[in-house]
Design an enzyme around this catalytic site. Structure first.
Site, short mmCIF file in Angstrom:
data_model
loop_
_atom_site.label_atom_id
_atom_site.label_comp_id
_atom_site.label_asym_id
_atom_site.label_seq_id
_atom_site.Cartn_x
_atom_site.Cartn_y
_atom_site.Cartn_z
N GLU A 38 0.97 -1.03 0.04
CA GLU A 38 0.03 0.10 -0.04
C GLU A 38 0.91 1.19 0.18
O GLU A 38 1.66 1.32 0.83
CB GLU A 38 -0.93 -0.07 1.19
CG GLU A 38 -1.53 1.53 1.34
CD GLU A 38 -2.88 1.43 2.34
OE1 GLU A 38 -2.71 0.50 3.35
OE2 GLU A 38 -3.66 2.23 2.64
N ASN A 96 -4.67 5.37 -1.86
CA ASN A 96 -5.69 5.80 -1.12
C ASN A 96 -6.40 7.16 -1.95
O ASN A 96 -5.35 7.90 -2.25
CB ASN A 96 -5.33 6.20 0.37
CG ASN A 96 -4.99 5.26 1.11
OD1 ASN A 96 -5.68 4.22 1.68
ND2 ASN A 96 -3.47 4.89 1.25
N GLU A 128 -8.00 2.34 -3.15
CA GLU A 128 -8.47 2.30 -1.65
C GLU A 128 -9.46 3.40 -1.20
O GLU A 128 -9.26 4.47 -1.40
CB GLU A 128 -7.59 1.92 -0.65
CG GLU A 128 -6.54 0.73 -0.67
CD GLU A 128 -5.83 0.62 0.49
OE1 GLU A 128 -6.10 1.07 1.63
OE2 GLU A 128 -5.03 -0.34 0.37
N ASP A 158 -11.50 0.44 2.10
CA ASP A 158 -10.66 0.54 3.31
C ASP A 158 -11.23 0.89 4.65
O ASP A 158 -12.47 1.39 4.93
CB ASP A 158 -9.69 1.85 2.99
CG ASP A 158 -8.27 1.80 3.61
OD1 ASP A 158 -8.23 1.00 4.38
OD2 ASP A 158 -7.49 2.83 3.40
N GLU A 215 -5.57 -5.10 7.84
CA GLU A 215 -4.43 -4.32 8.27
C GLU A 215 -4.45 -4.20 9.65
O GLU A 215 -5.04 -4.33 10.51
CB GLU A 215 -4.69 -2.97 7.50
CG GLU A 215 -5.57 -2.09 8.19
CD GLU A 215 -5.84 -0.89 7.25
OE1 GLU A 215 -4.81 -0.45 6.43
OE2 GLU A 215 -6.82 -0.30 7.42
#
Ligand code: C2E
Ligand code: MG
Ligand code: MG
Length: 388
Positions: A38, A96, A128, A158, A215
């Protein structure tokens, strides 16, 4: 707010390329392989000082700079992806984005251009979006997600578990994965109820045919519990902190000994078989009580589509194949194929008044096959358990 953190300072930071991405590795829990990372932004203010995103992203958002930042970071991710490919690393990088970023379509247009120029392939990039953001303008977000999925880009939800989205809403958004919030993951060890929330989230992802990702994994215990319960991907300090691109290259090039096991997925396969039987029973039940007592949606595509595309089949003929050579795994193929063949014949004849078709015999045979498949799956599950 941190001193010196002003819109002007942030504008200068953008001009001076002080916003840099770090990459936190992700591991596939079925195989133990590093499969991606990520991308997480940091503001490098120099002299070793780094400002984390939670501190400056809100300022970027309120001052209207976030969109430019996202466009710039997308460039960085694409470059990183190419660099990784050039050294033979096939990693999927996720970034993101805020829903407002997507609304303008600049991001999706830019991604489309990269894809057309073959700068990246769709599986190189994932997007995400946080669950709480999805609670906003539903139709708009749905459209934005669909635009990306049409390009072949996976979109992940997310921080799942923080936004209270309903299963109804979730099922209408084509997310490829649910990423469990790190708070939810961390609280998992503190009570049975919190642990059940994690288990239910993994089941929900499975039902919605989404990948489950966790996560915030900080310990071996959490990592292994998630693995044993069918969570598919993992991210957290236990695996690695976010790394510079160079450090990611080194990390991903090294061989690691992260545990991977299909034990949790096999348990899900048992659920898949039970679900299959129940769906078929619903169909037969409907046919027997009369067509007007039957909901049009009663046939789950999972039982009517090709075996290979079903939940059970995509595991067995996909990642499950790594277990080939294990007796109980190999013995599964025949009864699974027969079960799907039988299902098809029952579905084909359900509305036909075929006197010669012996439904009772078909149902008896189906139960025999279901029991056989479940028993083999249990054997396989136990053999993996004893291997540890
Ligand atoms: P996120 O997307 O949920 O990212 C995960 C955050 O959890 C990261 O914090 C990561 O460093 C941290 N983390 C990962 N594993 C662990 C762990 O095991 N334990 C703990 N305690 N923390 C862990 P980070 O990098 O500070 O990012 C915070 C948030 O800022 C991100 O949450 C994301 O929502 C946002 N963000 C980061 N980069 C970007 C970006 O490029 N654009 C946008 N719009 N938002 C970003
Ligand atoms: Mg994220
Ligand atoms: Mg998150």
């Amino acid at each position: 707010m941190q001193s010196g953190l002003t819109q002007q300072a942030l504008e200068r930071a953008i001009e001076n390329n002080e916003l840099i991405l770090y990459y936190q590795p992700k591991v596939n829990l079925l195989t133990g392989n590093v499969i991606g990372a990520e991308a997480l932004v940091r503001w490098n203010v120099g002299e070793g000082d780094i400002i984390p995103p939670n501190v400056f992203i809100p300022l970027a958002e309120s001052s209207g700079l976030l969109h430019d930042i996202t466009v710039m970071l997308l460039d960085q991710v694409v470059n990183a992806s190419q660099e990784l490919r050039n050294i033979g690393l096939d990693l999927s990088l996720s970034m993101n984005v805020a829903p407002n970023d997507l609304q303008s379509q600049t991001i999706s247009e830019q991604i489309k251009t990269y894809l057309e120029k073959n700068a990246i392939k769709p599986s190189d990039l994932q997007i995400e979006i946080t669950e709480s953001a999805v609670m906003g303008s539903f139709d708009q977000i749905r459209e934005d997600i669909i635009r990306l999925t049409e390009l072949g880009i996976d979109v992940l939800m997310d921080d799942f578990g923080t936004g209270y989205s309903s299963i109804d809403r979730l099922s209408q958004l084509p997310f490829s994965a649910l990423k469990l919030d790190q708070g939810v993951v961390r609280r998992m060890g503190t009570s049975r109820q919190n642990l059940n929330v994690v288990k239910a989230s993994i089941s929900m992802a499975r039902e919605l045919r989404m990948t489950s990702v966790a996560e915030g994994i900080e310990s071996s215990a959490t990592y292994h519990f998630l693995m044993a319960n069918g969570c598919e991907e993992a991210q957290g300090f236990y695996i690695s902190h976010p790394l510079s691109l160079d450090a990611l290259k080194t990390f991903a090039s090294k061989s690691h000994e992260f545990d991977g096991s299909q034990i949790g997925r096999i348990h899900q396969a048992v659920h898949n078989v039970l679900h299959h039987r129940k769906c078929l029973f619903d169909v037969i039940y409907c046919a027997r009580v009369g067509a007007n007592a039957c909901l049009p949606s009663v046939i789950d595509p999972d039982i009517s589509e090709r075996l290979e595309a079903s939940r059970l089949g995509s595991w067995y003929f996909g990642v499950g194949q790594q277990l080939r050579g294990t007796a109980s795994f190999d013995s599964l193929e025949q009864p699974i194929r027969e079960l799907y063949g039988l299902t098809q014949s029952i579905l084909d004849r359900r509305n036909v008044n075929d006197e010669k078709y012996d439904l009772e015999m078909a149902v008896t045979r189906m139960d025999l096959l279901v029991n056989q498949v479940i028993s083999l799956l249990h054997k396989l599950e136990s053999s993996l358990l004893l291997k540890h």
